[in-house]
Design a protein around this motif. Structure first.
Motif, short mmCIF file in Angstrom:
data_model
loop_
_atom_site.label_atom_id
_atom_site.label_comp_id
_atom_site.label_asym_id
_atom_site.label_seq_id
_atom_site.Cartn_x
_atom_site.Cartn_y
_atom_site.Cartn_z
N THR A 52 0.80 -1.20 -0.03
CA THR A 52 -0.15 0.06 -0.06
C THR A 52 0.84 1.12 0.00
N TYR A 53 1.92 1.03 0.53
CA TYR A 53 2.88 2.44 0.82
C TYR A 53 4.04 2.66 -0.14
N LEU A 54 4.31 1.58 -1.06
CA LEU A 54 5.47 1.95 -1.64
C LEU A 54 5.42 3.15 -2.81
N PRO A 55 4.05 3.27 -3.51
CA PRO A 55 3.79 4.38 -4.41
C PRO A 55 4.22 5.88 -3.58
N GLU A 56 3.85 5.88 -2.42
CA GLU A 56 4.09 7.05 -1.68
C GLU A 56 5.56 7.27 -1.37
N LEU A 57 6.16 6.19 -0.96
CA LEU A 57 7.56 6.16 -1.01
C LEU A 57 8.12 6.74 -2.20
N ILE A 58 8.01 6.04 -3.06
CA ILE A 58 8.68 6.47 -4.62
C ILE A 58 8.30 8.00 -4.58
N ASP A 59 6.85 8.40 -4.62
CA ASP A 59 6.78 9.90 -4.89
C ASP A 59 7.48 11.02 -3.97
N ASN A 60 7.86 10.47 -2.72
CA ASN A 60 8.60 11.15 -1.60
C ASN A 60 10.13 10.93 -1.98
N ASN A 61 10.31 10.22 -2.88
CA ASN A 61 11.99 10.08 -3.26
C ASN A 61 12.76 9.42 -2.26
N VAL A 62 11.98 8.67 -1.46
CA VAL A 62 12.75 7.70 -0.39
C VAL A 62 13.54 6.54 -1.06
N GLN A 63 14.47 6.29 -0.37
CA GLN A 63 15.39 5.14 -0.88
C GLN A 63 15.21 4.03 0.20
N VAL A 64 14.54 2.88 -0.04
CA VAL A 64 14.39 1.85 0.89
C VAL A 64 15.61 1.33 1.01
N ARG A 65 16.14 0.76 2.03
CA ARG A 65 17.38 -0.18 2.41
C ARG A 65 17.05 -0.84 3.41
N THR A 66 17.82 -2.06 3.48
CA THR A 66 17.63 -2.87 4.95
C THR A 66 18.93 -2.97 5.44
N ILE A 67 19.10 -3.36 6.84
CA ILE A 67 20.20 -3.77 7.61
C ILE A 67 20.03 -5.10 7.96
N GLY A 68 21.00 -6.05 8.24
CA GLY A 68 20.68 -7.22 8.72
C GLY A 68 20.66 -8.18 7.79
N ASP A 69 20.76 -9.83 8.15
CA ASP A 69 20.85 -10.88 7.31
C ASP A 69 19.50 -11.37 6.73
N LEU A 70 19.29 -10.86 5.42
CA LEU A 70 17.77 -11.33 5.00
C LEU A 70 17.48 -12.93 4.80
N THR A 71 18.79 -13.39 4.70
CA THR A 71 18.85 -14.88 4.23
C THR A 71 17.53 -15.75 4.83
N PRO A 72 17.57 -15.73 6.05
CA PRO A 72 16.51 -16.74 6.58
C PRO A 72 15.10 -15.95 6.64
N LEU A 73 15.01 -15.04 6.10
CA LEU A 73 13.64 -14.60 5.82
C LEU A 73 12.56 -15.40 5.02
N PRO A 74 11.38 -15.62 5.01
CA PRO A 74 10.46 -16.22 4.09
C PRO A 74 10.71 -15.38 2.75
N GLU A 75 10.53 -16.30 1.69
CA GLU A 75 10.66 -15.77 0.28
C GLU A 75 9.69 -14.62 -0.12
N HIS A 76 8.45 -14.67 0.69
CA HIS A 76 7.52 -13.40 0.00
C HIS A 76 7.98 -12.37 0.88
N THR A 77 8.71 -12.38 1.90
CA THR A 77 9.12 -11.14 2.74
C THR A 77 10.29 -10.55 1.76
N LYS A 78 11.22 -11.41 1.37
CA LYS A 78 12.25 -11.00 0.80
C LYS A 78 11.95 -10.39 -0.61
#
Ligand code: IPE
Ligand code: IPE
Ligand code: MG
Length: 253
Positions: free
Chosen positions: A102-128
């Motif tokens: 729901t929120y990605l379009p607004e993030l794009i509009d607001n020039n926000v860069q999404v990043r992560t910190i941490g090890d994403l490897t063990p996260l479920p595929e749908h989350t990744k």
């Protein structure tokens, strides 16, 4: 750089008025805590607290954009949070997808860069998948850096950096006297952002819970009893106002 932003727009501004923000932290990190207790107080399941907490994330991100904060790092899931019941972990892992849907379009509009910190490897595929999509679609943006700490643990991060550095030395690519503080910082998940200027923790807990141990060496701390789902624009402003009065000395006088 000093930016002046009115907080209570209707009130007349004076010199040194508490309502004026003159010194905005460039990097704010938040330990978003208290979702479970918020829900319990209302006789709701813990999941309801996590869901409401997601709404707070939107509010805080909007405000960070408005204040021209450079980076916002949000502790969403720690390396220790796997200890929670499987159903709760599964619920939390669905939230990034729901949030970004729901929120990605607004993030794009607001020039926000999404990043992560941490090890994403063990996260479920749908989350990744949801997260990678958001990172990709915002990768050319130049505004607020929004870091989600997911399966993040500071000791794991530092251990990873040490392992990498030891390997470089063992392989003869690096000499021990080249191991400086900057060299170590550059091998942490946070290499793309400056150290946090302000660290906020909600819910009344006064501890760090394995968050950014290296990076907060000289951060200002702000603890509030407010549970994360109740942390709103006014609460964020209070934290920023408190920051205005801090004298950062870094060991000097
Ligand atoms: C923070 O709220 C969210 C996560 C750690 C994922 P909690 O779930 O820790 O809420 P409390 O501390 O039990 O109230
Ligand atoms: C810290 O909160 C982690 C996140 C906010 C994601 P916790 O609720 O897991 O921390 P403790 O267990 O109270 O220290
Ligand atoms: Mg907690």
């Amino acid at each position: 750089m000093s930016i002046r932003l009115p907080i209570f727009r209707k009130r007349k501004q004076k010199e040194n008025d508490q309502s004026t923000l003159t010194n905005i932290p460039r990097h704010v990190a938040i330990i978003m805590d208290g979702n479970g207790r918020w829900a319990k107080r209302r006789g709701l399941p813990r999941a309801a607290g996590h869901k409401e907490g997601m709404e707070t994330v939107k509010k805080v991100v909007r405000q960070a954009v408005e204040y021209n904060i450079e980076a916002l790092t949000l502790y969403a899931f720690s390396t220790e949070n796997w200890k929670r019941p499987k159903t709760e972990v599964e619920f939390i892992m669905k939230l990034p997808g729901e949030f970004l849907h729901t929120y990605l379009p607004e993030l794009i509009d607001n020039n926000v860069q999404v990043r992560t910190i941490g090890d994403l490897t063990p996260l479920p595929e749908h989350t990744k998948e949801a997260i990678h999509k958001a990172i990709e679609q915002t990768s050319t943006n130049t505004g607020l850096v929004l870091n989600f700490a997911l399966n993040y643990g500071s000791r794991a991060e530092i251990t990873g950096a040490v392992n990498q550095i030891v390997k470089e030395v063992a392989d003869g690519q690096l000499s021990p006297n080249e191991i400086t503080e900057d060299y170590i910082s550059a091998r942490l998940y946070t290499s793309h952002v400056r150290d946090p200027d302000l660290l906020i923790r909600t819910s009344g807990e006064v501890r760090i819970s394995n968050f950014l141990l290296w990076q907060i060496a000289y951060s200002e701390f702000y603890f509030t009893d407010v549970f994360w789902p109740d942390f709103d624009e006014e609460q964020f402003k209070l934290a920023l106002l408190e920051y205005q009065n801090r004298k950062r000395r870094y060991g000097g006088i």
